[in-house]
Design a protein around this motif. Structure first.
Motif: not given
Length: 330
Positions: A135-136, A161, A164, A213-214
């Protein structure tokens, strides 16, 4: 008391002066005619031959009354350096690097925008196959390489990102590399995570890279065409730019209607494998539109975000960057 003779002489002199003035005003003034476009050479900047490929595939540049030279670059950073030095007249790029260039003092104006509903998928944070980063949030304490320079669209997606995930850029180490160099380092396992775009992203994905993540929900998907102030101030180049924008708009429309033919030309001009071309073109099919109030509003939000994060040295006024007279849809 003024005598009648003096008064009459004075009136006569005034009448003569008035007639002379009228004569001067009545004399036709030679107006400058339209610029001789046969003496104009436009140097069109490009990234990975993207713009050129569309134009040549669609055949829209045939019969131009001016000459065209192409100059293609790996990314926006070297492209805008060429704009600064006066080596190119135009620069197509995503919104964030254009704003970054303006914040850095590049003498440019925005003359058109490219809007694509799927463009945001063409910017992403990638990790190698088998990476423990899931994950980020897992990027905390790691090193992320961004292509191609500060203010790039890849950095903007990374920045969004991280927000977030409740992180900031201070929670990890961020480095910058041109996409060609980063691609080699990433494929050899020397990069933990890579924020990149376009053909470089597509090639990495097809070799097993995973999208962490885009840009969907972060990046607007708006591209821009910027032109140098010097080119816009030249009557001949300005007229040629107005014409070439109409041609490029037709090229984008042609690409949307003829995806197979375009893919064939794109592969030939870029030398990229067919599978990379197919993935890139699946994400990239914008329409060229004028820089209107809505686009300016989008740009201002991005500029303010970067400025508040101290990633831009000055606040960019997006409205002052827009040249709304040079390109209008028929």
């Amino acid at each position: 008391m003024i005598s009648k003779r003096v008064r009459h002489a004075g009136l006569s002199l005034l009448a003569i002066m008035a007639l002379a003035a009228c004569g001067k005003q009545a004399k036709p003034v030679a107006e400058a005619g339209p610029p001789d476009l046969s003496k104009v050479t436009l140097v069109l900047g490009d990234q990975v031959n993207f713009t050129r490929t569309k134009a040549e595939a669609a055949g829209v540049l045939e019969g131009t009354p001016y000459k065209i030279q192409w100059a293609s670059f790996q990314g926006a950073a070297p492209l805008f350096e060429a704009v600064r030095s006066g080596d190119v007249d135009t620069a197509p790029a995503a919104d964030t690097p254009v704003l970054a260039a303006a914040a850095g003092g590049a003498p440019i104006k925005l003359i058109a925008a490219a809007v694509s509903p799927t463009a945001a998928t063409g910017v992403a944070i990638l990790v190698p196959p088998g990476s423990p980063i899931k994950t980020v949030a897992d990027l905390k304490g790691r090193t992320v390489i961004v292509s191609s320079a500060r203010g790039s669209v890849a950095q903007y997606v990374l920045f969004g990102a991280l927000r977030e995930a409740g992180l900031t850029e201070h929670d990890l180490t961020i480095g910058f590399m041109l996409p060609g160099d980063a691609s080699v380092a990433f494929s050899s396992g020397k990069i933990e995570a890579w924020a990149t775009f376009g053909t470089y992203q597509a090639a990495a994905e097809l070799h097993g890279a995973r999208v962490l993540r885009d840009g969907v929900g972060i990046y607007s998907g708006t591209g821009l065409i910027a032109a140098s102030d010097k080119a816009l101030a030249d009557p001949g180049k300005r007229a040629a730019l107005a014409d070439v924008l109409q041609r490029l708009a037709r090229a984008n429309d042609w690409v949307i209607q003829h995806p197979t033919e375009y893919a064939r030309v794109f592969a030939k001009l870029t030398g990229l494998p067919d599978d990379v071309v197919a993935l890139v073109l699946k994400r990239e099919h914008p329409q060229l539109v004028p820089v209107d109030a809505h686009i300016v509003e989008q740009l201002q939000k991005i500029a303010d975000t970067f400025y508040e994060a101290k990633l831009f040295p000055v606040r960019v006024d997006a409205a002052k960057l827009a040249d709304t007279d040079i390109f209008k849809l028929p």
